[in-house]
Design a protein around this motif. Structure first.
Motif, mmCIF file in Angstrom:
data_model
loop_
_atom_site.group_PDB
_atom_site.id
_atom_site.type_symbol
_atom_site.label_atom_id
_atom_site.label_comp_id
_atom_site.label_asym_id
_atom_site.label_seq_id
_atom_site.Cartn_x
_atom_site.Cartn_y
_atom_site.Cartn_z
ATOM 1 N N TYR A 64 -10.256 116.232 46.904
ATOM 2 C CA TYR A 64 -10.245 117.695 46.875
ATOM 3 C C TYR A 64 -9.083 118.280 47.674
ATOM 4 C CZ TYR A 64 -11.838 122.512 47.048
ATOM 5 O OH TYR A 64 -11.908 123.875 46.927
ATOM 6 N N ILE A 65 -8.813 117.697 48.844
ATOM 7 C CA ILE A 65 -7.728 118.184 49.699
ATOM 8 C C ILE A 65 -6.598 117.172 49.675
ATOM 9 C CG2 ILE A 65 -7.076 118.845 52.044
ATOM 10 C CD1 ILE A 65 -9.533 120.383 52.080
ATOM 11 N N ARG A 66 -5.385 117.679 49.437
ATOM 12 C CA ARG A 66 -4.203 116.820 49.353
ATOM 13 C C ARG A 66 -3.099 117.437 50.191
ATOM 14 N NH1 ARG A 66 -4.386 113.388 45.090
ATOM 15 N NH2 ARG A 66 -2.158 113.472 44.710
ATOM 16 N N GLU A 68 -0.138 121.845 50.855
ATOM 17 C CA GLU A 68 -1.544 121.446 50.758
ATOM 18 C C GLU A 68 -2.165 122.011 49.500
ATOM 19 O OE1 GLU A 68 -5.734 122.515 52.884
ATOM 20 O OE2 GLU A 68 -4.050 122.100 54.215
ATOM 21 N N ALA A 69 -2.762 121.133 48.717
ATOM 22 C CA ALA A 69 -3.514 121.531 47.531
ATOM 23 C C ALA A 69 -4.999 121.419 47.844
ATOM 24 C CB ALA A 69 -3.154 120.638 46.348
ATOM 25 N N ARG A 70 -5.786 122.328 47.251
ATOM 26 C CA ARG A 70 -7.247 122.298 47.393
ATOM 27 C C ARG A 70 -7.860 122.423 46.018
ATOM 28 N NH1 ARG A 70 -9.825 124.007 52.757
ATOM 29 N NH2 ARG A 70 -8.198 123.378 54.189
ATOM 30 N N GLY A 71 -8.545 121.365 45.597
ATOM 31 C CA GLY A 71 -9.124 121.368 44.255
ATOM 32 C C GLY A 71 -8.032 121.523 43.218
ATOM 33 N N LYS A 72 -8.208 122.485 42.319
ATOM 34 C CA LYS A 72 -7.213 122.729 41.269
ATOM 35 C C LYS A 72 -6.122 123.682 41.723
ATOM 36 C CE LYS A 72 -10.431 121.806 37.567
ATOM 37 N NZ LYS A 72 -11.114 122.297 36.390
ATOM 38 N N ARG A 73 -6.239 124.185 42.943
ATOM 39 C CA ARG A 73 -5.267 125.149 43.465
ATOM 40 C C ARG A 73 -4.100 124.417 44.134
ATOM 41 N NH1 ARG A 73 -6.413 129.516 48.146
ATOM 42 N NH2 ARG A 73 -4.338 130.415 48.150
ATOM 43 N N LYS A 74 -2.989 124.320 43.424
ATOM 44 C CA LYS A 74 -1.785 123.706 43.978
ATOM 45 C C LYS A 74 -1.169 124.656 44.989
ATOM 46 C CE LYS A 74 -0.259 120.702 40.305
ATOM 47 N NZ LYS A 74 0.915 120.292 39.545
ATOM 48 N N SER A 75 -0.527 124.100 45.991
ATOM 49 C CA SER A 75 0.168 124.891 47.014
ATOM 50 C C SER A 75 -0.726 125.983 47.608
ATOM 51 C CB SER A 75 1.461 125.492 46.443
ATOM 52 O OG SER A 75 2.324 124.464 46.013
ATOM 53 N N ALA A 76 -1.967 125.611 47.930
ATOM 54 C CA ALA A 76 -2.896 126.564 48.554
ATOM 55 C C ALA A 76 -2.370 126.993 49.916
ATOM 56 C CB ALA A 76 -4.280 125.933 48.687
#
Length: 84
Positions: free
Chosen positions: A21-23, A34-42
């Motif tokens: 989920y967190i990348r 940082e990406a969260r779920g389907k949200r890139k560049s959160a």
């Protein structure tokens, strides 16, 4: 004497929670994305490494930190693993 992650630069790359989920992508220019779920560049910002410690500052001014231990990144209650 043990080598730190700062010395090896092994922190550069993608760090991911077990569920994906967190990348956190730690870039070589001391920026992160940082990406969260389907949200890139959160979240995006800068980071600095000192020994095995990481300090984050996102582009809005929010700060956080973490610690690398035995190839694992512990950050804000999360556990992230280096993607291979």
């Amino acid at each position: 004497m043990q080598t730190t992650i700062e010395e090896t630069k092994e922190y550069i790359g993608m760090w991911v929670t077990n569920d994906g989920y967190i990348r956190h992508e730690l870039l070589p220019n001391n920026r992160y994305d940082e990406a969260r779920g389907k949200r890139k560049s959160a979240y995006q910002g800068t980071y600095d490494i000192s020994g095995n410690h990481i300090n984050y500052k996102d582009d809005t001014g929010f700060v956080a930190d973490g610690e690398f231990k035995e190839g694992v990144l512990y950050h804000a209650g999360m556990i992230l693993y280096k993607e291979k």
